[in-house]
Design an enzyme around this catalytic site. Structure first.
Site, PDB file in Angstrom:
ATOM      1  N   GLU A 274       8.718  20.395  36.214  1.00 15.65           N
ATOM      2  CA  GLU A 274       8.480  19.689  34.948  1.00 15.65           C
ATOM      3  C   GLU A 274       7.899  20.685  33.955  1.00 15.65           C
ATOM      4  O   GLU A 274       7.166  21.611  34.344  1.00 15.65           O
ATOM      5  CB  GLU A 274       7.495  18.530  35.164  1.00 15.65           C
ATOM      6  CG  GLU A 274       7.172  17.807  33.855  1.00 15.65           C
ATOM      7  CD  GLU A 274       6.465  16.470  34.062  1.00 15.65           C
ATOM      8  OE1 GLU A 274       5.819  16.293  35.106  1.00 15.65           O
ATOM      9  OE2 GLU A 274       6.570  15.621  33.160  1.00 15.65           O
TER      10      GLU A 274
ATOM     11  N   CYS B  89       6.787  12.658  33.878  1.00  9.95           N
ATOM     12  CA  CYS B  89       6.563  11.852  32.667  1.00  9.95           C
ATOM     13  C   CYS B  89       7.410  12.316  31.490  1.00  9.95           C
ATOM     14  O   CYS B  89       7.709  11.529  30.588  1.00  9.95           O
ATOM     15  CB  CYS B  89       5.090  11.917  32.275  1.00  9.95           C
ATOM     16  SG  CYS B  89       4.008  11.112  33.449  1.00  9.95           S
TER      17      CYS B  89
ATOM     18  N   ASN C  71      11.342   7.300  36.152  1.00  7.82           N
ATOM     19  CA  ASN C  71      10.243   7.980  36.859  1.00  7.82           C
ATOM     20  C   ASN C  71       9.031   7.063  36.843  1.00  7.82           C
ATOM     21  O   ASN C  71       8.642   6.590  35.785  1.00  7.82           O
ATOM     22  CB  ASN C  71       9.882   9.283  36.128  1.00  7.82           C
ATOM     23  CG  ASN C  71       8.639   9.944  36.698  1.00  7.82           C
ATOM     24  OD1 ASN C  71       8.611  10.344  37.854  1.00  7.82           O
ATOM     25  ND2 ASN C  71       7.598  10.049  35.876  1.00  7.82           N
ATOM     26  N   GLU C  72       8.442   6.823  37.981  1.00 14.72           N
ATOM     27  CA  GLU C  72       7.192   6.045  38.052  1.00 14.72           C
ATOM     28  C   GLU C  72       7.239   4.752  37.252  1.00 14.72           C
ATOM     29  O   GLU C  72       6.286   4.400  36.556  1.00 14.72           O
ATOM     30  CB  GLU C  72       6.008   6.887  37.573  1.00 14.72           C
ATOM     31  CG  GLU C  72       5.672   8.021  38.505  1.00 14.72           C
ATOM     32  CD  GLU C  72       4.344   8.700  38.197  1.00 14.72           C
ATOM     33  OE1 GLU C  72       3.838   8.535  37.080  1.00 14.72           O
ATOM     34  OE2 GLU C  72       3.839   9.393  39.080  1.00 14.72           O
TER      35      GLU C  72
HETATM   36  O1  AHR Z   1       3.102  15.902  37.981  1.00  7.44           O
HETATM   37  C1  AHR Z   1       2.419  15.451  36.872  1.00  7.44           C
HETATM   38  C2  AHR Z   1       2.748  14.005  36.533  1.00  7.44           C
HETATM   39  O2  AHR Z   1       2.295  13.155  37.523  1.00  7.44           O
HETATM   40  C3  AHR Z   1       4.210  13.677  36.418  1.00  7.44           C
HETATM   41  O3  AHR Z   1       4.713  13.986  35.186  1.00  7.44           O
HETATM   42  C4  AHR Z   1       4.219  12.194  36.635  1.00  7.44           C
HETATM   43  O4  AHR Z   1       5.441  11.740  37.182  1.00  7.44           O
HETATM   44  C5  AHR Z   1       3.035  11.951  37.523  1.00  7.44           C
HETATM   45  O5  AHR Z   1       2.249  10.929  37.050  1.00  7.44           O
END
Ligand code: AHR
Length: 678
Positions: free
Chosen positions: A39, A246, A371-372
């Site tokens: 990321e 994120c 994601n999440e």
């Molecule tokens: O790894 C950091 C963050 O942690 C990522 O962006 C997210 O998916 C998680 O909350």
């Protein structure tokens, strides 16, 4: 006497036994067990893996002020030296840009008195130059009525000159054109700058001012940092998740990651605001110079299967909480992405990949939807994720039945969000099995948790539901790291103890790798000067990189995965109180390719233990085993820029190995042994 002293007094000789039964083959180990999670956080992409040395090369900083950023400095990263400020004018403009995706550029006007005015870029905290190395410089110029010279220099902070070329205005067109040259640095300097010195009069437009070392991974233009890619490759990862995290969701949907903005010539790519800016006091953008083509190419280079995560029409549920009125464009993006990765020249998106230089497909097999994401019945619109997932699923499977889809159980490993998600996943899984189908090939679970959590959860997957073979969802431990301060934050330390707790937990993941198909530590990268989240796997500055202790755990697992696990029991040979958690964790496997037994042993205790290892039902003429050990004097020890090799994995040879042998397991250590089996 404290608890630990009491234990030492009561149980001075704590001995442990490991019983491994070669006849009891338990689980076929997932071939994708170890992977990486990438990321653009902690300057992982711009200023990090992406080797561009110029920060704010296209003057897009400050253009996100109204929507997101509190910063409004379009010259961020640049220093302006005005010879005569009445005759020197610098403006950001956006009329007839190189491309609408890249709307801003700089207009500079000079008069007779302002000869010698300059513009310097200090990169990402200084530009690191190496003596005698070549640097590719490029710039887009449009000549309004400039007459004179433009000198391009590599310089020290005090102006010392390391390289220089000159562009004459008579050679600059009145429409946008790219000018390229190579600069060879005469010196090493970690805090150098690139300067543009104007010796002329009139008006000139500038954009996409870029400087790359020629020495990038695979010597590619628009390339990646060689040392960082090598560190990824050394992990032997079997998949690479990108671009997050994120970042995929965006704070609001207008900030979400759209892969289509990230392909094609770099000057046609959009810039996006980086939501991790809010965790630091400086502007932070994503140039997308490292875009989806480069992610796919990188995955291929390091031998990892690409695993993109796509936005599902929802922005971050911690922040913007937006839900798209129409999910159709997001589904189309997913379908087009599969075509981009796998399609041939007869397809629209496949031909874009081929045009970019990759005729063969990138073999996309995995795709994450969101994601999440989680279900929140209390906030309007926040209870739709699993309905949306099913729409994605239907549309994708109609066209690409073989693509494995990844859904999510949310950001936490337990609690309301997790339970609601798993209730739905369980019901849906059963419903789909009844229809002869698979609901989701993979469920993404995340855990940024305390050391105790990691030790207590070694058996987390022992009792996870296993449905009909081939129809059950597999688990993707898609983001995890042991946080010494207990939860996601900036304060967790990348120390030996945290790494050992991860290793102990991972022995449980490996034992259950019939359902735990994929695992990835997160986040992957952190620049020592720009940290929004810590701990992280690989650390770097502009000059060098080093692995955290956790990096060596991942590397030891990644390079020591067998074909199937063997029944492995850890037993206390001395009587211990009930409440005492065993400090030794172990998993053994057999590698059919090398015909070796692989034994992983973790001792999370601060004292050494004698471990008697019994190998049942196995033939071998052992004398010696190959070993790798990760340990240090103190469990708080960690690697730093100053001491990058304080805690690293070291090879050794273990003698006197037989079907029953004793190994003195050092305090706070992780060990992998490999023995040839007949
Ligand atoms: O790894 C950091 C963050 O942690 C990522 O962006 C997210 O998916 C998680 O909350």
């Amino acid at each position: 006497m404290n608890q630990s002293d009491k234990l030492k007094f009561l149980y001075p000789e704590e001995n442990y036994g490991i019983e491994i039964d070669f006849d009891k083959k338990e689980t076929k180990i997932s071939e994708t067990f170890i992977g990486v999670f990438f990321e653009d956080i902690n300057y992982g992409a711009d200023g990090g893996l992406y080797a561009e040395l110029i920060q704010n090369r296209s003057f897009e900083f400050g253009s996100f002020k109204e929507s997101f950023s509190k910063f409004d400095d379009y010259l961020y990263g640049w220093e302006v030296f005005e010879k005569d400020n009445k005759q020197f004018k610098i403006e950001r403009k956006n009329e007839q840009p190189i491309h609408p995706n890249n709307p801003n550029y700089l207009e500079i006007t000079l008069g007779e008195m302002s000869h010698g005015s300059s513009l310097s870029n200090t990169g990402f905290g200084g530009i690191a130059l190496r003596k005698n190395e070549n640097y590719n410089f490029s710039i887009f110029l449009r000549n309004k009525d400039y007459n004179g010279k433009l000198h391009i220099l590599l310089q020290g902070q005090n102006g010392t000159r390391y390289a220089k070329v000159t562009i004459e205005s008579k050679n600059v067109d009145d429409t946008w054109k790219k000018y390229e040259t190579v600069l060879n640095s005469e010196e090493d300097d970690s805090f150098a700058k690139l300067s543009l010195i104007f010796e002329g009069e009139g008006t000139l437009n500038l954009d996409m001012i870029s400087l790359f070392p020629q020495s990038t991974w695979a010597n590619r233009k628009n390339g990646l940092r060689r040392d960082l890619v090598q560190m990824l490759k050394d992990l032997n990862p079997k998949f690479m998740r990108f671009p997050g995290g994120c970042i995929v969701e965006g704070k609001y949907l207008s900030n979400a990651y759209n892969w289509k903005d990230t392909i094609g010539p770099v000057e046609y790519r959009k810039t996006n605001w980086n939501r991790w800016e809010e965790w630091q006091n400086a502007p932070y953008n994503q140039t997308y110079g490292l875009g989806f083509y480069e992610y796919f190419q990188l995955s291929e280079d390091i031998g990892a299967s690409p695993l993109p995560i796509i936005n599902c029409g929802m922005s971050c549920q911690f922040q913007g909480k937006e839900v798209a009125d129409d999910v159709e464009p997001f589904i189309q993006d997913a379908l087009d992405l599969i075509e981009y990765a796998n399609g041939d020249e007869t397809t629209i998106w496949g031909s874009k990949r081929i045009e970019a230089g990759h005729k063969e497909p990138f073999n996309l097999v995995y795709l994450g939807i969101g994601n999440e994401q989680w279900i929140d019945y209390e906030v309007e619109g926040q209870d739709k994720y699993f309905e949306t997932y099913e729409i994605f699923r239907k549309r994708i499977k109609e066209k690409y039945p073989d693509v494995h889809l990844i859904t999510t159980s949310g950001p936490f490993p337990s609690g309301k969000e997790f339970e609601v998600a798993w209730d739905i996943i369980t019901d849906k899984t059963k419903e789909y099995i009844d229809r002869g189908k698979v609901y989701a090939e993979i469920i993404d679970e995340h855990y940024y948790m305390s050391p105790d959590w990691f030790l207590d959860n070694n058996s987390r997957y022992d009792s996870y539901p296993r449905y009909e073979d081939g129809k059950s969802s597999k688990i993707f431990a898609g983001e995890y790291a042991c946080h010494t301060n207990g939860g996601p934050s900036k304060q967790g330390e990348n120390n030996l103890y945290a790494a050992l707790c991860e290793a102990a937990f991972m022995t449980g993941l490996e034992r259950n790798s019939d359902i735990v198909a994929m695992t990835a530590y997160a986040p992957l990268f952190a620049k020592t000067t720009n940290i929004q989240w810590q701990p992280d796997l690989i650390w770097f500055d502009n000059n060098k990189a080093y692995g955290s202790v956790s990096y060596y755990v991942q590397k030891m697992f990644g390079n020591n995965m067998g074909t199937y696990t063997l029944k492995t029991d850890v037993v206390a040979k001395t009587k211990l109180p009930k409440y005492k958690r065993l400090p030794i964790y172990s998993i053994a496997s057999y590698d059919a390719n090398t015909e070796e037994m692989i034994i992983k042993l973790v001792n999370v205790d601060e004292k050494a233990h004698t471990v008697s290892i019994e190998l049942k039902n196995v033939q071998g003429t052992w004398q010696k085993a190959k070993g790798v050990i990760l340990t240090s004097e103190n469990k708080m020890d960690m690697n730093t820029l100053e001491e990058p090799d304080k805690v690293v994995a070291k090879d050794f040879i273990l003698g006197n190995v037989s079907s029953e042998f004793v190994y003195d397991m050092p305090a706070q250590s992780f060990v992998v042994l490999r023995l040839k089996v007949m």
